[in-house]
Scaffold this active site. Structure first.
Site, PDB file in Angstrom:
ATOM      1  N   HIS A 189       9.855 -20.156  -9.157  1.00  0.00           N
ATOM      2  CA  HIS A 189       8.859 -19.912 -10.202  1.00  0.00           C
ATOM      3  C   HIS A 189       8.638 -21.239 -10.913  1.00  0.00           C
ATOM      4  CE1 HIS A 189       6.661 -18.490 -13.570  1.00  0.00           C
ATOM      5  NE2 HIS A 189       7.628 -18.762 -14.428  1.00  0.00           N
ATOM      6  N   GLU A 191       1.195 -10.260 -17.044  1.00  0.00           N
ATOM      7  CA  GLU A 191       1.644 -10.256 -18.428  1.00  0.00           C
ATOM      8  C   GLU A 191       0.488 -10.608 -19.351  1.00  0.00           C
ATOM      9  OE1 GLU A 191       4.330 -14.133 -18.246  1.00  0.00           O
ATOM     10  OE2 GLU A 191       3.453 -13.794 -20.217  1.00  0.00           O
ATOM     11  N   CYS A 235       6.706 -13.339 -16.310  1.00  0.00           N
ATOM     12  CA  CYS A 235       6.268 -13.849 -15.011  1.00  0.00           C
ATOM     13  C   CYS A 235       6.900 -13.109 -13.836  1.00  0.00           C
ATOM     14  CB  CYS A 235       6.595 -15.339 -14.907  1.00  0.00           C
ATOM     15  SG  CYS A 235       5.943 -16.283 -16.295  1.00  0.00           S
TER      16      CYS A 235
END
Lengths: 465, 465
Positions: free
Chosen positions: A247, A83, A117
């Site tokens: 994450h 990203e 993400c």
């Protein structure tokens, strides 16, 4: 169809330059423990002006191919999750083609996948599906997650980080997908996004993003359990997972997330939930969904009752995210790499559940089943090759002032053209790529630090000390 | 494994606002025929301030679901190809989730794929692979290509365009992949890219990009033939393809590209090459690769000998690209849609070869085998539903001055926040989404023009005349 498709090998690269969160706290005038306990972070890696997401991914891919002795001609698919936008049209994948063109291999499918993400997870799924599809040509896939997470001065700045992870994909993998067990939750929200195109920094609503993350976790877990139960004919609970990998924008959210899963098992009335948990969480069973996300008491109680389980099932995954920071697409896989580093061969036979989250939002919970595998694609060799301890040990701590100064230079350089960098690669390990120039046409040039990459495997030769 | 996986249904949307290339030529002071014959383009569509890649894709997806009566809960994967960046982190896919969240379906995999005009092809391959993989859950996939191609004032400006295409993916498709026949060529070049993040306009080296395109075509064709021959045990030549569909930045390049393939068949000594072709191309057989890309004489001779074949195998694919312009990721599929529109049921039993190119660069040649299929997923119904003729007929021609004025406003709006649009949807068909506002936090708001979408199928009710 190819069987036991998954991850054959991994390599991680993170910049050797970092700042201690404790020092940053003091520098920022934040209350003591705000970053280290409040966020749960120890240290943060960052790119200096000679590194970026392209150089980091060049380093990670080259290193993986060399260390596992994979012929670049044997790669049939290469895709990138990121990203960190350097170019809005030309993919990072095309920069990586430089590695393969030298060997005459240009027949390599795949491009870049984008959503915050989550892009790395999308790339990973795509690559695994390719190996299982009729278009697979028998060669390996390669997935790269590469990001530099930087924030404007303010409360989000200590949640930065930077890394690139490369994963080799193929059949008969030591880290195989259990693809039938998977739950996704995708939704249109504005929790974290990058609409200011000229700036590298995101627009973030921290509180909303945390709630979105926890709601996505709940929904994914619900779907995941449903699919497991439909397929296996029995209830799923956390006791069916040996490790859970999240994450990790910052460790505190990982702690909260695991506690939230325990609360989910409690409300689902899972047989594995013990009496103490039932007693402590009982008072919260009547909360509405919304209330439950806001309740500090529930947060506290669920973290308390889940502490032992957290230590067993989650803590071994937290090393790199705490030491390097948020690595966006690489963050989840850096947590998984931490587990491989900490447990390596012990993981044979274990099931690992991963939760991937990308703001905006896209999220998936999925399952891996691990086996020792065959050298060089074995759990023990993967841990040896990655040499996480060595890489962490050989880093260079910058004082906060120098970190801030670097951020200022990088702001200035973002989207800029017609400059040369210092070309100072003294802090980089041999074999590391670095940015030398961006010309008047915005074309980017990289060089590779000379030296035998294998020499840096023990982490001490790397920086010449 | 699922069989005959491919495209079950398609829908195309392009803005009703357009400018004639002949008028633009005159306005720009270009020599007569420069855009119409030199580029081979007739007309160019563009977004006004109420449309963008998000609104176009909302329109295309909604329309596809409605017209083919597909339950939004039956979508298990949704992915987008685009190179028009409105947000660097939040995917266009998450905007499209609004359609599905209303129906309680958030378990939909996939994100955005990025590399110039190739992103849609990457998304399409990913989606087909998903249906063939062990993670397929039996639901449909949905692929969306959406782009707005705009250029700074100058020679590239007439090569703009805008469109969104949605494709429904599943097994037993009338448009099935022959996945074993596929050749890709990926390389690191700077022919067209978007490094100036604050500007919507690309940096383009037109001459280099054309050479890269033709070189990529040669290489893909070589790999494609090689794989075909390995699998089928016989030589492949253009006579084995009924139609060839090219990524179409402008029609002249498509003409050159087909001629180049004929030249390839000649140099490969394909048995299908006739004596006249051999005679006319003979003088060029000793050219080096580089010389052959630069030779105007070869270009002329090969176009001349391939004219009849071009008319038969390529011309039926050129309608929309000539009328709408370059649609980046949607361009190749708009050419394919033109073929479906022109030939519909006649395509049953035919093989169609597609060449996808994205600068930077990524390219693939692949093969589809068509069957009539079952209603509503039949070739004839697809052509009826898309109503290409009606959509083209009901457009509104803008004079060049008004087009230029629109471009100026759009430059100003790109990456901006805190504005409301005119909300003027008088030129849009019922059922079309349009942008109403971008708030102070850059959040984008869209509305849908009221009215029965099916009422615009004949193309006359659409704009009330």
């Amino acid at each position: 169809m190819a069987k036991n498709v998954g991850i054959l090998a991994t390599e991680i690269y993170f910049p050797p330059t970092c700042v201690q969160q404790e020092a940053l706290e003091a520098h920022d005038g934040a209350s003591k423990g705000k970053y280290t306990i409040g966020l749960g972070q120890d240290c943060m890696a960052f790119c200096t002006e000679v590194e970026d997401v392209i150089s980091m991914s060049l380093t990670a891919v080259t290193s993986l191919l060399e260390k596992y002795k994979v012929d670049p001609k044997q790669i049939g698919r290469l895709e990138v999750g990121s990203e960190t936008v350097i170019d809005k049209s030309k993919s990072i994948k095309t920069f990586l083609m430089q590695i393969f063109e030298k060997y005459g291999n240009t027949d390599i499918e795949g491009v870049d996948s984008t959503n915050a993400c989550y892009g790395g997870t999308a790339a990973l799924f795509n690559c695994v599906n390719w190996v299982e599809s009729s278009s697979w040509d028998g060669r390996y896939g390669l997935v790269v997650c590469t990001d530099s997470a930087v924030y404007a001065e303010g409360p989000a700045r200590p949640t930065g980080g930077a890394a690139a992870i490369a994963m080799l994909i193929g059949p008969d993998a030591p880290i195989a997908f259990e693809s039938k067990f998977r739950g996704s939750h995708m939704s249109h929200v504005y929790d974290f996004y990058k609409p200011d195109l000229a700036s590298e920094y995101p627009v973030v609503d921290g509180k909303l993003s945390q709630t979105c993350y926890l709601m996505a976790l709940d929904t994914c877990y619900k779907y995941f359990c449903h699919k497991y139960e439909k397929s296996e004919g029995k209830q799923f609970s956390l006791s069916d997972a040996d490790y859970i990998v999240f994450h990790s924008p910052y460790n505190k959210l990982v702690q909260k997330s695991f506690a939230r899963l325990v609360f989910n098992d409690f409300t689902r009335n899972a047989s594995s939930v013990d009496d103490i948990t039932k007693e402590k969480l009982g008072p919260f069973s009547t909360l509405t969904g919304d209330e439950s996300y806001q309740s500090r008491d529930l947060e506290k109680a669920s973290q308390q009752v889940s502490k032992a389980l957290y230590d067993a099932k989650v803590r071994p995954t937290t090393l790199i995210p705490k030491q390097v920071g948020n690595m966006y697409t690489a963050s989840l896989y850096a947590a998984f790499v931490s587990l491989l580093h900490n447990k390596n061969s012990e993981l044979a036979g274990k099931r690992v559940i991963l939760f991937s989250y990308g703001s905006g939002l896209t999220s998936t919970m999925f399952s891996l089943r691990l086996h020792e595998g065959q050298h060089p694609f074995s759990l023990s060799n993967i841990a040896t090759v990655m040499n996480v301890a060595g890489k962490l040990k050989s880093r260079h701590e910058f004082p906060p002032e120098k970190f801030v100064e670097t951020m200022k230079l990088m702001e200035h350089r973002y989207g800029a053209k017609d400059f040369v960098t210092s070309k100072d690669c003294s802090l980089l390990s041999p074999g590391t790529y670095y940015l030398t120039e961006v010309d008047s046409m915005y074309r980017r040039f990289y060089a590779k630090k000379e030296g035998d990459c294998s020499a840096c495997e023990n982490g001490t030769v790397a920086n010449g000390h």
